[in-house]
Design an enzyme around this catalytic site. Sequence first.
Site, mmCIF file in Angstrom:
data_model
loop_
_atom_site.group_PDB
_atom_site.id
_atom_site.type_symbol
_atom_site.label_atom_id
_atom_site.label_comp_id
_atom_site.label_asym_id
_atom_site.label_seq_id
_atom_site.Cartn_x
_atom_site.Cartn_y
_atom_site.Cartn_z
ATOM 1 N N ALA A 13 3.785 -22.001 -117.702
ATOM 2 C CA ALA A 13 3.454 -21.040 -117.023
ATOM 3 C C ALA A 13 2.988 -19.670 -117.127
ATOM 4 O O ALA A 13 2.492 -18.990 -116.476
ATOM 5 C CB ALA A 13 5.096 -20.884 -116.394
ATOM 6 N N ARG A 25 10.807 -20.460 -115.441
ATOM 7 C CA ARG A 25 12.042 -20.611 -116.343
ATOM 8 C C ARG A 25 12.175 -19.439 -117.251
ATOM 9 O O ARG A 25 13.077 -19.315 -118.169
ATOM 10 C CB ARG A 25 11.760 -21.918 -117.158
ATOM 11 C CG ARG A 25 11.790 -23.343 -116.547
ATOM 12 C CD ARG A 25 11.564 -24.400 -117.262
ATOM 13 N NE ARG A 25 11.799 -25.668 -116.585
ATOM 14 C CZ ARG A 25 10.925 -26.251 -116.175
ATOM 15 N NH1 ARG A 25 9.807 -25.714 -115.985
ATOM 16 N NH2 ARG A 25 11.274 -27.382 -115.307
ATOM 17 N N ASP A 95 -0.559 -26.078 -110.784
ATOM 18 C CA ASP A 95 -1.403 -25.218 -110.136
ATOM 19 C C ASP A 95 -2.682 -25.581 -109.797
ATOM 20 O O ASP A 95 -3.402 -25.358 -109.006
ATOM 21 C CB ASP A 95 -1.197 -23.896 -110.310
ATOM 22 C CG ASP A 95 -1.403 -23.662 -111.893
ATOM 23 O OD1 ASP A 95 -2.358 -24.369 -112.613
ATOM 24 O OD2 ASP A 95 -0.789 -22.866 -112.560
ATOM 25 N N HIS A 112 3.243 -32.677 -115.295
ATOM 26 C CA HIS A 112 4.267 -32.429 -114.276
ATOM 27 C C HIS A 112 3.569 -32.646 -113.043
ATOM 28 O O HIS A 112 4.164 -32.218 -111.896
ATOM 29 C CB HIS A 112 5.069 -31.072 -114.306
ATOM 30 C CG HIS A 112 5.784 -30.824 -115.518
ATOM 31 N ND1 HIS A 112 6.058 -29.766 -116.338
ATOM 32 C CD2 HIS A 112 6.292 -31.920 -116.558
ATOM 33 C CE1 HIS A 112 6.681 -29.929 -117.367
ATOM 34 N NE2 HIS A 112 6.847 -31.065 -117.528
ATOM 35 N N CYS A 123 5.833 -45.450 -99.921
ATOM 36 C CA CYS A 123 4.712 -46.305 -100.061
ATOM 37 C C CYS A 123 3.769 -45.798 -101.190
ATOM 38 O O CYS A 123 2.701 -46.555 -101.612
ATOM 39 C CB CYS A 123 3.793 -46.624 -98.611
ATOM 40 S SG CYS A 123 3.035 -44.981 -98.128
ATOM 41 N N CYS A 145 5.429 -39.305 -93.745
ATOM 42 C CA CYS A 145 4.265 -40.131 -94.226
ATOM 43 C C CYS A 145 3.515 -40.707 -92.882
ATOM 44 O O CYS A 145 4.127 -41.254 -91.998
ATOM 45 C CB CYS A 145 4.555 -41.232 -95.093
ATOM 46 S SG CYS A 145 3.225 -42.339 -95.529
ATOM 47 N N CYS A 148 3.424 -44.799 -93.513
ATOM 48 C CA CYS A 148 4.639 -45.860 -93.074
ATOM 49 C C CYS A 148 5.917 -45.006 -92.865
ATOM 50 O O CYS A 148 7.055 -45.464 -92.302
ATOM 51 C CB CYS A 148 5.106 -46.334 -94.509
ATOM 52 S SG CYS A 148 5.771 -45.293 -95.931
ATOM 53 N N SER A 187 7.501 -21.715 -123.234
ATOM 54 C CA SER A 187 8.457 -21.561 -124.128
ATOM 55 C C SER A 187 8.721 -22.396 -125.140
ATOM 56 O O SER A 187 9.534 -22.495 -126.061
ATOM 57 C CB SER A 187 9.573 -21.159 -123.459
ATOM 58 O OG SER A 187 9.853 -22.388 -122.275
ATOM 59 N N ASN A 211 2.222 -16.830 -127.010
ATOM 60 C CA ASN A 211 3.271 -16.595 -126.090
ATOM 61 C C ASN A 211 4.205 -15.251 -126.256
ATOM 62 O O ASN A 211 4.367 -14.873 -127.244
ATOM 63 C CB ASN A 211 4.361 -17.707 -126.102
ATOM 64 C CG ASN A 211 5.334 -17.824 -124.991
ATOM 65 O OD1 ASN A 211 4.926 -17.997 -123.811
ATOM 66 N ND2 ASN A 211 6.566 -17.873 -125.242
#
Length: 245
Positions: A13, A25, A95, A112, A123, A145, A148, A187, A211
């Site tokens: 992030a 987070r 993103d 993710h 479906c 959807c 379906c 992290s 970081n």
Amino acid sequence: MSSKPLVAVLSGAGISTDSGIPDYRGPQGLWRRDPEAQKLVEYESYVSDPEIRRRSWQMRRANRTLQAEPNAAHLAITELERSGVPVRVITQNVDGLHQRAGLPERKVLELHGSARSVVCVACGVRSSMADALARVEAGEADPACLVCGGILKSATVMFGERLDPEVLGAAMAVAKGCDLFFAVGTSLQVQPAASLVGLAVEHGARLVIVNAEATPYDELAAEVVREPIGTALPGLLAGVSGTAG
């Protein structure tokens, strides 16, 4: 090490905060400030509770992710790739900013998923998030959807869902095969993504962590950089490509 080492970048992030996307987070992240908000992205709650879905769609409407633009860090990774250095990005972000910065889709592994698409839980058909949000804007509180009639969700990995085993397997192969492994804006608390760092080091990669906060893997790193990512990463990657300055 070859003259053109395989460079892997695990991004979290922190690489996207300069693009206006919040860190969920981190110390000031949304999940810490508003734990109730986490229910909006819990799979079981989402599929079983229409009210949670309605609130989730409103959250997506307010989210700036689709409007966000790549920042200097994303662009620096693309520049490295265009310089001829083999690059693979493994991202925890949803993103799509690495691709928007010009990195080829095939070189980005989205652990993710992606917030730019929606998927039907019944479906499996995928479609555009922008189209789904347009339906919400037009008055559909919980758009279904169109194929379906099933429940639509963001094509992201919600809490309670497994990662795509193919994507994770490809990420593990990159970690094992790379010469340099950059962990940027993460992290390194979330598994199995964080374990890729240890895997890379075990297989001989040089680890660089960029970081703001300490991570559980700092002791394994050849270099730990605490400077702002938007200024630190372009310099580091320019050094790798031999175009520093």
